[in-house]
Scaffold this motif. Sequence first.
Motif, short mmCIF file in Angstrom:
data_model
loop_
_atom_site.label_atom_id
_atom_site.label_comp_id
_atom_site.label_asym_id
_atom_site.label_seq_id
_atom_site.Cartn_x
_atom_site.Cartn_y
_atom_site.Cartn_z
N UNK A 359 0.82 -1.24 -0.04
CA UNK A 359 0.10 0.04 0.05
C UNK A 359 0.92 1.30 0.14
N UNK A 360 1.93 1.17 0.86
CA UNK A 360 2.77 2.55 0.89
C UNK A 360 3.78 2.48 -0.50
N UNK A 361 3.81 1.34 -1.25
CA UNK A 361 4.44 1.51 -2.31
C UNK A 361 3.64 2.18 -3.19
N UNK A 362 2.48 1.89 -3.25
CA UNK A 362 1.25 2.47 -4.39
C UNK A 362 1.28 3.94 -3.98
N UNK A 363 1.54 4.58 -2.80
CA UNK A 363 1.68 5.98 -2.52
C UNK A 363 3.04 6.50 -3.09
N UNK A 364 4.08 5.87 -2.70
CA UNK A 364 5.19 6.18 -3.32
C UNK A 364 5.36 6.54 -4.73
N UNK A 365 4.86 5.49 -5.63
CA UNK A 365 4.57 5.76 -6.91
C UNK A 365 3.78 6.61 -7.34
N UNK A 366 2.61 6.79 -6.84
CA UNK A 366 1.53 7.65 -7.24
C UNK A 366 2.08 9.20 -6.90
#
Length: 516
Positions: A359-366
């Motif tokens: 979920x945090x990886x989604x934030x970082x990419x977004x």
Amino acid sequence: MNKKNLPIFISLLIVSLFFTVIFYYGYTNISLSNRQLKATNFYDARLSEDLSQEEIEKLNQVEAIELAGGTSARAHSAKYKDHLISMVGQDVQVKQMREESYLLAGRFPESADEIVLNESLVKQEDLSLGDELAIELGERQVDGEAIDARSTYTAEESFETTERRHYTLVGVYKDFYNENLKINYGMPLVADDEVLIPLITFHDFKAAYAQREAIQDEIQDLLGKEVELDFNDSLVRYYGLDVSQSKNLMTKLVNALSLLLCMGIFVFFIKNIFWVWGLQKIRELSMYKSIGSTDFQIYLLLVKGSVTVSVLPVLIGHVLGFFLIRYLFEVANSGKAEVVFFNQVHFNWILSLVIILVALAVVLVAVIYPARKIAKIDIIEGLKGNFSLSKKKGKKRSPKLWKELRLNNMASIKSQRYISAIGILIVAIFCIVYAIADYNRDFYAFDDGYDLTVHYYNDTGELPPILPEILADYEGEGYISKEKNLAIEPNLELSQAAQSLGLDEQLKQMMADTKP
């Protein structure tokens, strides 16, 4: 919580909840399949002939074999009070093979005076672990002839006791008791002189399967007789050894791409929300740049801030997702005729950590794209709020910051709605698919259109009188059908056309291979 962060909070909560439900659903089903597989297929292979315990002990000399043990080659008849018991023993080595089992309480026998009984018998007699039991051993007989220990009970039979033994109850096993058969299940330790079915586990199942012919030859040389090494078909299918490696790889690729696609969808919509969130900080960021902060430092500041505001909704979404999937499994498994033994959702901190990191990886990419763009805004334009990030001609934007923020905030709300709709839709589809799969599993397992089947074989074609009586007493609908099988001696001449194709030689070879 800052109201300006509400779109981020709701969106990331849904993202975290979605990944928690999907990951725990997959983990629980994989764990369920693995545990059920190991409980019912605790051995990797078996030999085609029964062996003595001394011969089974020799099998441990084969380098590829991790453990060799055995179970009773035949069931033994026993009786406790008025309860018939089918006794099937196992040795200590098989006990070590059973990492997973349907043992409800206690442990497996480790000495000759210990026994495991099925749950129904334990409950009916109000037994407890450690109780001393006097069990009669002997034969079940009908008209003076011994019958199998697992045969259905009939009023015409008698039990001839040959000896009485005292056992200590050390374990309770999942119920195999059948009210119609009236036979209970008992598991003692095998006798020292008992002939056993040889069971084997390997250090590496895949490697052993690839070298099965060499291992079989080594076993035959060791025992001094011809035996066949039969690998467990369920494990062969489970490891995909009966299909090409490309098909196994394709399945893994599809799963990985599905996960990446879900992450990509959420990244696409969350990007706009972080875009508005970053623009709201533009004047503060421009002040940092005016005192010497570089574009890269501004970029890192935005990334750090986005992760900070994302931690709380991700954690809350994860907790809600865990309790949601646990509730769904409880609802799906409630009201079943049989309690699902392994089908339970258990917390796994490693899996939870992976979900939170995804979920945090989604934030970082977004946040990468909006953070890079915002970090490059000119200091003066940022302080004035008069800037344009669009390089496309003909696209009008408001020269006033707050009006621009209002327009972008509307886009953020729209993105949030998309995320909510997609998340709810995917979770709803998951629930529907799971419900349909669960229904079909129960339907095909328990509702085949009939309640009782009886197969009877004889050489005369005459029906035993009991079958029409059962049909007459049965309140529902029923029928009796007959099948006739013919055995033809393989001594007929084939046609010249068949002989010209060499079919006669092929048939002779096949017949020779099938002879014991």
